[in-house]
Design an enzyme around this catalytic site. Sequence first.
Site, PDB file in Angstrom:
ATOM      1  N   MET A  26       0.513   7.687  18.324  1.00  7.76           N
ATOM      2  CA  MET A  26       0.505   7.633  19.784  1.00  7.76           C
ATOM      3  C   MET A  26       1.920   7.336  20.283  1.00  7.76           C
ATOM      4  O   MET A  26       2.113   6.783  21.358  1.00  7.76           O
ATOM      5  CB  MET A  26      -0.478   6.570  20.269  1.00  7.76           C
ATOM      6  CG  MET A  26      -1.918   6.990  20.065  1.00  7.76           C
ATOM      7  SD  MET A  26      -3.206   5.876  20.634  1.00  7.76           S
ATOM      8  CE  MET A  26      -2.551   4.984  21.980  1.00  7.76           C
ATOM      9  N   GLY A  27       2.898   7.729  19.482  1.00  6.28           N
ATOM     10  CA  GLY A  27       4.277   7.463  19.847  1.00  6.28           C
ATOM     11  C   GLY A  27       4.637   6.022  19.513  1.00  6.28           C
ATOM     12  O   GLY A  27       3.934   5.342  18.779  1.00  6.28           O
ATOM     13  N   LEU A  29       7.100   5.104  17.651  1.00  4.23           N
ATOM     14  CA  LEU A  29       7.261   5.150  16.202  1.00  4.23           C
ATOM     15  C   LEU A  29       8.027   3.934  15.694  1.00  4.23           C
ATOM     16  O   LEU A  29       8.996   3.489  16.290  1.00  4.23           O
ATOM     17  CB  LEU A  29       7.974   6.433  15.790  1.00  4.23           C
ATOM     18  CG  LEU A  29       7.264   7.734  16.174  1.00  4.23           C
ATOM     19  CD1 LEU A  29       8.038   8.922  15.654  1.00  4.23           C
ATOM     20  CD2 LEU A  29       5.849   7.770  15.677  1.00  4.23           C
ATOM     21  N   HIS A  30       7.531   3.395  14.579  1.00 10.24           N
ATOM     22  CA  HIS A  30       8.139   2.220  13.962  1.00 10.24           C
ATOM     23  C   HIS A  30       8.222   2.446  12.457  1.00 10.24           C
ATOM     24  O   HIS A  30       7.861   3.522  11.961  1.00 10.24           O
ATOM     25  CB  HIS A  30       7.345   0.959  14.304  1.00 10.24           C
ATOM     26  CG  HIS A  30       5.879   1.062  14.034  1.00 10.24           C
ATOM     27  ND1 HIS A  30       5.341   1.087  12.763  1.00 10.24           N
ATOM     28  CD2 HIS A  30       4.823   1.180  14.880  1.00 10.24           C
ATOM     29  CE1 HIS A  30       4.030   1.192  12.834  1.00 10.24           C
ATOM     30  NE2 HIS A  30       3.690   1.256  14.099  1.00 10.24           N
ATOM     31  N   GLY A  32       6.493   1.524   9.988  1.00  9.37           N
ATOM     32  CA  GLY A  32       5.230   1.908   9.346  1.00  9.37           C
ATOM     33  C   GLY A  32       4.978   3.402   9.462  1.00  9.37           C
ATOM     34  O   GLY A  32       4.571   4.042   8.489  1.00  9.37           O
ATOM     35  N   HIS A  33       5.202   3.955  10.642  1.00 13.91           N
ATOM     36  CA  HIS A  33       5.056   5.399  10.839  1.00 13.91           C
ATOM     37  C   HIS A  33       6.035   6.157   9.949  1.00 13.91           C
ATOM     38  O   HIS A  33       5.668   7.131   9.287  1.00 13.91           O
ATOM     39  CB  HIS A  33       5.340   5.797  12.294  1.00 13.91           C
ATOM     40  CG  HIS A  33       4.323   5.350  13.272  1.00 13.91           C
ATOM     41  ND1 HIS A  33       4.623   4.455  14.268  1.00 13.91           N
ATOM     42  CD2 HIS A  33       3.014   5.662  13.428  1.00 13.91           C
ATOM     43  CE1 HIS A  33       3.552   4.240  15.005  1.00 13.91           C
ATOM     44  NE2 HIS A  33       2.552   4.971  14.510  1.00 13.91           N
ATOM     45  N   GLN A  57      -8.924   6.353  24.277  1.00 13.74           N
ATOM     46  CA  GLN A  57      -8.748   5.156  23.465  1.00 13.74           C
ATOM     47  C   GLN A  57      -8.488   3.909  24.309  1.00 13.74           C
ATOM     48  O   GLN A  57      -8.286   2.832  23.765  1.00 13.74           O
ATOM     49  CB  GLN A  57      -7.613   5.356  22.467  1.00 13.74           C
ATOM     50  CG  GLN A  57      -7.980   6.344  21.388  1.00 13.74           C
ATOM     51  CD  GLN A  57      -6.894   6.493  20.357  1.00 13.74           C
ATOM     52  OE1 GLN A  57      -6.284   7.540  20.260  1.00 13.74           O
ATOM     53  NE2 GLN A  57      -6.656   5.463  19.591  1.00 13.74           N
TER      54      GLN A  57
END
Length: 79
Positions: A26-27, A29-30, A32-33, A57
């Site tokens: 869902m954008g 980004l960190h 983990g992504h 959601q």
Amino acid sequence: MKIIKHINNLKNFVYGKNNLSFVPTMGGLHDGHISLIKKAKNRSGKVIVSIYVNPKQFNSKNDFRMYPRNLKKDLIKLK
């Protein structure tokens, strides 16, 4: 990197291709992504990453509207 904004273009792009990985986001980004994307790339070579903020959601329309979005930052991280 190819940016696809319409479902029909995505269907045409993936048609007949094998060994694709998909990382839905869902954008925002960190690390983990990025870790998932790297693993997917090592596994299959080609990765599709979605950035889609799904209104279903969220409990309220206001939460959906207030969800942080920064496509420019996300694209820089993907590059």
